[in-house]
Scaffold this motif. Structure first.
Motif, PDB file in Angstrom:
ATOM      1  N   VAL A   1       0.848  -1.189   0.000  1.00 43.17           N
ATOM      2  CA  VAL A   1       0.000   0.000   0.000  1.00 43.17           C
ATOM      3  C   VAL A   1       0.883   1.238   0.000  1.00 43.17           C
ATOM      4  O   VAL A   1       1.792   1.366   0.822  1.00 43.17           O
ATOM      5  N   VAL A   2       0.618   2.144  -0.937  1.00 40.54           N
ATOM      6  CA  VAL A   2       1.378   3.395  -1.034  1.00 40.54           C
ATOM      7  C   VAL A   2       0.436   4.549  -0.723  1.00 40.54           C
ATOM      8  O   VAL A   2      -0.636   4.659  -1.330  1.00 40.54           O
ATOM      9  N   ASP A   3       0.848   5.418   0.202  1.00 38.86           N
ATOM     10  CA  ASP A   3      -0.053   6.502   0.607  1.00 38.86           C
ATOM     11  C   ASP A   3       0.748   7.688   1.122  1.00 38.86           C
ATOM     12  O   ASP A   3       1.879   7.545   1.595  1.00 38.86           O
ATOM     13  N   ALA A   4       0.140   8.872   1.023  1.00 44.31           N
ATOM     14  CA  ALA A   4       0.700  10.068   1.641  1.00 44.31           C
ATOM     15  C   ALA A   4       0.454  10.009   3.143  1.00 44.31           C
ATOM     16  O   ALA A   4      -0.582   9.501   3.600  1.00 44.31           O
ATOM     17  N   LEU A   5       1.405  10.537   3.920  1.00 40.90           N
ATOM     18  CA  LEU A   5       1.334  10.478   5.374  1.00 40.90           C
ATOM     19  C   LEU A   5       1.324  11.885   5.968  1.00 40.90           C
ATOM     20  O   LEU A   5       1.417  12.881   5.250  1.00 40.90           O
ATOM     21  N   ALA A   6       1.216  11.939   7.289  1.00 39.11           N
ATOM     22  CA  ALA A   6       1.315  13.203   8.019  1.00 39.11           C
ATOM     23  C   ALA A   6       2.538  13.153   8.924  1.00 39.11           C
ATOM     24  O   ALA A   6       2.873  12.106   9.482  1.00 39.11           O
ATOM     25  N   SER A   7       3.192  14.306   9.063  1.00 39.58           N
ATOM     26  CA  SER A   7       4.365  14.419   9.922  1.00 39.58           C
ATOM     27  C   SER A   7       4.046  15.329  11.100  1.00 39.58           C
ATOM     28  O   SER A   7       3.066  16.066  11.075  1.00 39.58           O
ATOM     29  N   ARG A   8       4.904  15.276  12.125  1.00 37.79           N
ATOM     30  CA  ARG A   8       4.715  16.182  13.264  1.00 37.79           C
ATOM     31  C   ARG A   8       5.610  17.418  13.136  1.00 37.79           C
ATOM     32  O   ARG A   8       5.567  18.319  13.973  1.00 37.79           O
ATOM     33  N   GLY A   9       6.464  17.467  12.103  1.00 38.20           N
ATOM     34  CA  GLY A   9       7.367  18.610  11.973  1.00 38.20           C
ATOM     35  C   GLY A   9       7.653  18.971  10.536  1.00 38.20           C
ATOM     36  O   GLY A   9       7.532  18.147   9.625  1.00 38.20           O
TER      37      GLY A   9
END
Length: 295
Positions: free
Chosen positions: A171-179
């Motif tokens: 599975v390939v997906d965009a993620l969220a970062s904390r910085g």
């Protein structure tokens, strides 16, 4: 309470260390630093339920590759990044059998288009068995998002998996970062599958071995960061004390920030991940071979 959102296990581990003290050992989690193809690499392994509770991540292995060299335009950075992604993926894949690659996300929304863009650089071979018998069978699908299809990603991936019976799903997906420093600059590879939207508080049905019945790997890059977290970090760097979470989470709630160069960056990252998958799935090929086959 201010919620710091991240899909990256390396960041979750760093946040825990930040709150508990750098010398405090985290039960149920093993972490180490390294290097791969000249890129800094962080390994985080969640070993048991205690580790799952501490990091908010399912047990399994997570590798986070720092690819910020791409944007410093270091020599051969894109080629090295593709080879590094392949080196992380290949040991996690079954030795043989068809692999289904699912590109999650909304192609009409650039920060969420990483999955579909990656598939544009994937070598699809399942239908070419007689022509290319030495190639591993690879199938791919990008089914859109719930708002445009009425289907959860897990529903259409599970449907195709039941019909195709692959040896594994990637599975390939965009993620969220904390910085901000990891935006478009980190590649995470994990053997735990994925819960789409979890990093932005929009949890969907999980894509895991338990839900699909086969091993599920995930590959992603953070393309957004929560505005609340940015505000907290900037104010903290400026020396502000006693930050009020209710104020920080007021008008900025549900606001996510992405780089101004996101169009170019996501397209380049899609090619890097696509080539990385190709090299992992067809280990006899080189980047030069892929350029010839896919151009």
């Amino acid at each position: 309470m201010l919620t710091i959102r991240t899909d990256l296990a390396a960041e979750a581990h760093a946040l825990w260390q930040e709150s508990a003290g750098e010398t405090t050992a985290l039960p149920g989690v093993r972490a180490r630093e390294g290097e791969l193809e000249g890129f800094p690499l962080t390994w985080v392994e969640v070993l048991d339920e205690e580790g799952e509770r501490a990091l908010g991540k399912p047990r399994g292995r997570y590798a986070t590759l720092d690819v910020s060299a791409l944007w410093r335009r270091e020599p051969e950075a894109a080629v090295r990044a593709a080879r590094a992604a392949a080196a992380l993926l290949e040991p996690l894949l079954p030795e043989e059998g068809t692999v289904l690659v699912a590109g999650l996300g909304n192609p009409a929304m650039t920060p969420d288009a990483l999955g579909p863009l990656t598939l544009e650089h994937l070598l699809i071979t399942r239908h070419l068995g007689e022509v290319l018998p030495d190639f591993r069978p690879v199938a791919a699908l990008a089914g859109g998002v719930l708002g445009t299809t009425g289907l959860e990603a897990a529903e259409w991936v599970r449907g195709v998996t039941e019909r195709l019976e692959p040896a594994a799903v990637v599975v390939v997906d965009a993620l969220a970062s904390r910085g901000l420093d990891r935006l478009c600059s980190a590649v995470q590879v994990a053997d735990t599958g994925l819960i789409p939207g979890s990093g932005v508080g929009n949890h969907r049905m999980a894509l895991t071995r338990e839900t699909l019945g086969v091993p599920v790997l995930s590959v992603g890059v953070p393309t957004v960061v929560d505005a609340e977290t940015i505000a907290r970090d900037l104010l903290s760097e400026a020396g502000a004390a006693d930050l009020d979470p209710q104020v920080l989470g007021g008008r900025g709630r549900r606001l996510f920030v992405t780089p101004d160069s996101i169009d170019a960056r996501v397209r380049e990252l899609g090619k890097v991940l696509g080539y990385g998958l190709d090299l992992a799935l067809q280990p006899g090929l080189t980047v030069e071979d892929l350029e010839a086959l896919l151009s």
